[in-house]
Design a protein around this motif. Structure first.
Motif, PDB file in Angstrom:
ATOM      1  N   ARG A 232       2.182  -4.146   1.865  1.00 35.47           N
ATOM      2  CA  ARG A 232       2.601  -3.640   0.697  1.00 35.47           C
ATOM      3  C   ARG A 232       4.166  -3.578   0.434  1.00 35.47           C
ATOM      4  NH1 ARG A 232      -0.612   0.548   0.674  1.00 35.47           N
ATOM      5  NH2 ARG A 232       0.625   1.927   1.506  1.00 35.47           N
ATOM      6  N   ARG A 233       4.788  -3.169   1.595  1.00 39.16           N
ATOM      7  CA  ARG A 233       6.267  -2.982   1.307  1.00 39.16           C
ATOM      8  C   ARG A 233       7.059  -4.125   1.140  1.00 39.16           C
ATOM      9  NH1 ARG A 233       7.025   1.792   6.351  1.00 39.16           N
ATOM     10  NH2 ARG A 233       6.110   3.611   5.037  1.00 39.16           N
ATOM     11  N   SER A 234       6.705  -5.130   2.019  1.00 42.82           N
ATOM     12  CA  SER A 234       7.374  -6.294   1.746  1.00 42.82           C
ATOM     13  C   SER A 234       7.042  -6.941   0.387  1.00 42.82           C
ATOM     14  CB  SER A 234       6.893  -7.309   2.736  1.00 42.82           C
ATOM     15  OG  SER A 234       7.236  -6.900   3.969  1.00 42.82           O
ATOM     16  N   THR A 235       5.939  -6.850  -0.116  1.00 40.58           N
ATOM     17  CA  THR A 235       5.798  -7.465  -1.551  1.00 40.58           C
ATOM     18  C   THR A 235       6.312  -6.721  -2.583  1.00 40.58           C
ATOM     19  OG1 THR A 235       3.448  -8.054  -0.806  1.00 40.58           O
ATOM     20  CG2 THR A 235       3.786  -8.062  -3.159  1.00 40.58           C
TER      21      THR A 235
ATOM     22  N   HIS B 183      -2.973  -2.507  -2.875  1.00 39.62           N
ATOM     23  CA  HIS B 183      -2.258  -1.739  -3.512  1.00 39.62           C
ATOM     24  C   HIS B 183      -0.827  -2.016  -4.030  1.00 39.62           C
ATOM     25  CE1 HIS B 183      -5.841   0.981  -3.930  1.00 39.62           C
ATOM     26  NE2 HIS B 183      -5.681   1.008  -2.627  1.00 39.62           N
ATOM     27  N   VAL B 184      -0.526  -3.680  -3.919  1.00 36.95           N
ATOM     28  CA  VAL B 184       0.931  -3.792  -4.260  1.00 36.95           C
ATOM     29  C   VAL B 184       1.458  -3.202  -5.611  1.00 36.95           C
ATOM     30  CG1 VAL B 184       0.375  -5.962  -2.763  1.00 36.95           C
ATOM     31  CG2 VAL B 184       0.200  -5.972  -5.194  1.00 36.95           C
ATOM     32  N   PHE B 185       0.803  -2.949  -6.370  1.00 34.78           N
ATOM     33  CA  PHE B 185       1.726  -2.436  -7.545  1.00 34.78           C
ATOM     34  C   PHE B 185       1.587  -0.924  -7.655  1.00 34.78           C
ATOM     35  CE2 PHE B 185      -1.023  -6.437  -9.031  1.00 34.78           C
ATOM     36  CZ  PHE B 185       0.180  -7.348  -9.072  1.00 34.78           C
ATOM     37  N   GLY B 186       1.175  -0.386  -6.745  1.00 37.03           N
ATOM     38  CA  GLY B 186       1.029   1.275  -6.583  1.00 37.03           C
ATOM     39  C   GLY B 186       2.591   1.478  -6.177  1.00 37.03           C
ATOM     40  N   ARG B 187       3.031   2.685  -6.709  1.00 43.48           N
ATOM     41  CA  ARG B 187       4.184   3.259  -6.342  1.00 43.48           C
ATOM     42  C   ARG B 187       5.436   2.109  -6.542  1.00 43.48           C
ATOM     43  NH1 ARG B 187       3.014   7.647  -1.615  1.00 43.48           N
ATOM     44  NH2 ARG B 187       1.587   8.800  -2.736  1.00 43.48           N
TER      45      ARG B 187
ATOM     46  N   TYR C   2      -2.210 -13.771 -12.062  1.00 42.66           N
ATOM     47  CA  TYR C   2      -2.176 -13.136 -10.710  1.00 42.66           C
ATOM     48  C   TYR C   2      -2.569 -11.798 -10.610  1.00 42.66           C
ATOM     49  CZ  TYR C   2      -0.133 -17.290  -8.335  1.00 42.66           C
ATOM     50  OH  TYR C   2      -0.113 -18.747  -7.822  1.00 42.66           O
ATOM     51  N   VAL C   3      -1.946 -10.978 -11.499  1.00 41.38           N
ATOM     52  CA  VAL C   3      -2.192  -9.762 -11.515  1.00 41.38           C
ATOM     53  C   VAL C   3      -3.860  -9.686 -11.594  1.00 41.38           C
ATOM     54  CG1 VAL C   3      -2.038  -7.574 -12.891  1.00 41.38           C
ATOM     55  CG2 VAL C   3      -0.228  -8.882 -12.338  1.00 41.38           C
TER      56      VAL C   3
END
Length: 459
Positions: free
Chosen positions: A92-95, A228-232, A214-215
């Motif tokens: 998640r952080r990398s994305t 949760h790549v779109f979270g925070r 994609y979303v």
């Protein structure tokens, strides 16, 4: 024979094909998106095609550089998964940081493109071509932002084992682009006839719809949704961002060097002649179409090699790398044979080869395709070799190799033969072949010696 009793190299070959197949097909479909633009614009006339080719040459280099930086998330994600399969937080952080970079660099790219006309004039292009190309690029550049975001999301879904999403979404984008070009370039479906401007707007619509797709795919897929790549999205991860820049900037430099070779060739060709530039545009589209397969294999290689690199599996790294190279060489042998045996048939997909008005352009294009057939193997080899080196997070030396091969050897040869000999456009394409061959040889030598600099045994 079951996968359990396969030789490790054979097992890796299968795994590489499963990942590379959808990615290569997605790349081919993406080229089909670009090809539809060329087909529509070509029907506006040779000048419109030449002007658009200058614009596309510039934006292609910028997008290569941008995607190189954000594409560093691929080896990072792969290595994290190799170390620990349930690396949700790390992925998640990398994305997230890659998306930050995509937005920032996309906006910067849009700003740079607004000065395109002056740049084209400074390179000696015809004033009318420069003005028309600069205006087209000023609008087209808006697509850079959604294109950059879409590339990050594509990398994420591929590394997570869902490369087929990239294939399906890209296929749908072809339909969107065709509809947009048909409506806006020639004024159908009640839309105004906007010609080149319409083609640019159609590209913006296509890129934006790709991001939306994609979303939706990520939010509806159970495996992808849990990251949760779109979270925070506002939360910074500075260490991860710095690591991505350390790896990504050299990748960007490598891709810019390669893209700059071909884009620079377009500007050299613009000084050779308008017909030669138009022929170069069409021939390069064909060569680039074939290149998308080894490019996809190289993307898969980064992920497969990265998995083993993160897990500390030295033998797996070697098997993954050599399997990718073998697959790439096999395909490029087929594409080279096709260009040798049926160049006129291939060319007819882009232009009317029987029209006397296109006779000069077709003649030049056939000559360029002959040279393209010759360098198919080395073009594919350098693409896959660069991908396997990225998998072991080796990016700085490959960048120096790219600069040496593409520019000191390739572009210098193109300029010398294209502008200062009677070879003209053929000389430019000989330079392309020289650059790709030198880069391929040096990159493979680097991969062969990986145990000396990456802490790996020469497997």
């Amino acid at each position: 024979m079951s996968a359990a009793v396969l030789h490790p190299f054979q097992a890796e070959l299968r795994a590489t094909l499963r990942l590379a197949g959808p990615l290569a097909l997605a790349n081919l479909l993406q080229m089909a998106v670009f090809a539809t633009d060329v087909m529509f614009v070509a029907r506006l006339g040779q000048q419109a095609l030449a002007a658009s080719s200058l614009a596309v040459a510039l934006i292609a280099v910028l997008m290569m550089g941008l995607n190189g930086v954000t594409g560093a998330c691929a080896p990072l994600i792969a290595a994290d998964i190799g170390r620990r399969s349930n690396a949700v937080r790390e992925v998640r952080r990398s994305t997230r940081m890659a998306l930050w970079l995509a937005v920032a660099l996309g906006l910067a790219g849009i700003g740079l493109c607004q000065f395109a006309t002056g740049f084209m004039l400074a390179t000696g292009q015809e004033p009318e071509l420069a003005r028309e190309g600069g205006k087209f690029l000023g609008i087209l550049s808006v697509a850079m932002l959604p294109m950059a975001v879409a590339n990050v999301l594509r990398t994420f879904v591929s590394a997570m084992g869902r490369p087929v999403f990239a294939t399906v979404i890209t296929a749908l984008s072809i339909l969107v682009n065709i509809a947009g070009d048909y409506a806006l370039v020639f004024g159908h479906f009640g839309a105004p006839r906007l010609e080149l401007t319409g083609a640019a707007i159609a590209s913006i619509i296509t890129a934006s719809s790709t991001v939306v797709a994609y979303v939706v795919a990520i939010l509806t897929d159970r495996r992808l949704r849990r990251f949760h790549v779109f979270g925070r999205w506002w939360r910074p991860e500075w260490h991860r961002l710095r690591r991505m820049l350390v790896l990504g900037l050299p990748i960007s430099g490598t891709l810019i060097a390669e893209g700059g070779l071909f884009s620079g060739a377009a500007f050299v060709m613009g000084r050779v002649g308008e017909a030669q530039l138009a022929a170069h545009t069409v021939a390069l589209q064909i060569a680039a179409f074939a290149f998308q397969v080894p490019f996809g294999i190289g993307q898969a290689a980064t992920i497969r090699v990265g998995y083993h690199y993160g897990a500390g599996n030295r033998e797996g790294v070697g098997h993954a790398g050599w399997a990718s190279i073998a697959v790439g060489m096999t395909f490029m042998s087929v594409s080279a044979l096709a260009m040798f045996t049926m160049p006129r048939l291939i060319l007819s997909a882009y232009v009317d080869v029987s029209d006397q008005a296109n006779a000069a352009m077709v003649g030049y294009a056939l000559s360029y395709l002959f040279i393209a057939a010759i360098f198919q193997l080395t073009d594919g080899l350098q693409a896959v070799a660069a991908g396997v080196l990225r998998g072991i997070q080796d990016t700085r030396v490959p960048m120096l190799i790219a600069l040496t091969g593409y520019w000191l050897a390739g572009f210098a040869t193109s300029v010398a033969l294209g502008l200062f000999t009677r070879l003209g456009g053929v000389g430019v394409w000989i330079g392309l072949a020289v650059g790709l061959t030198v880069a391929a040889a040096l990159l493979v030598a680097r991969w062969h010696r990986r145990g000396h600099f990456a802490g790996l045994a020469a497997a």
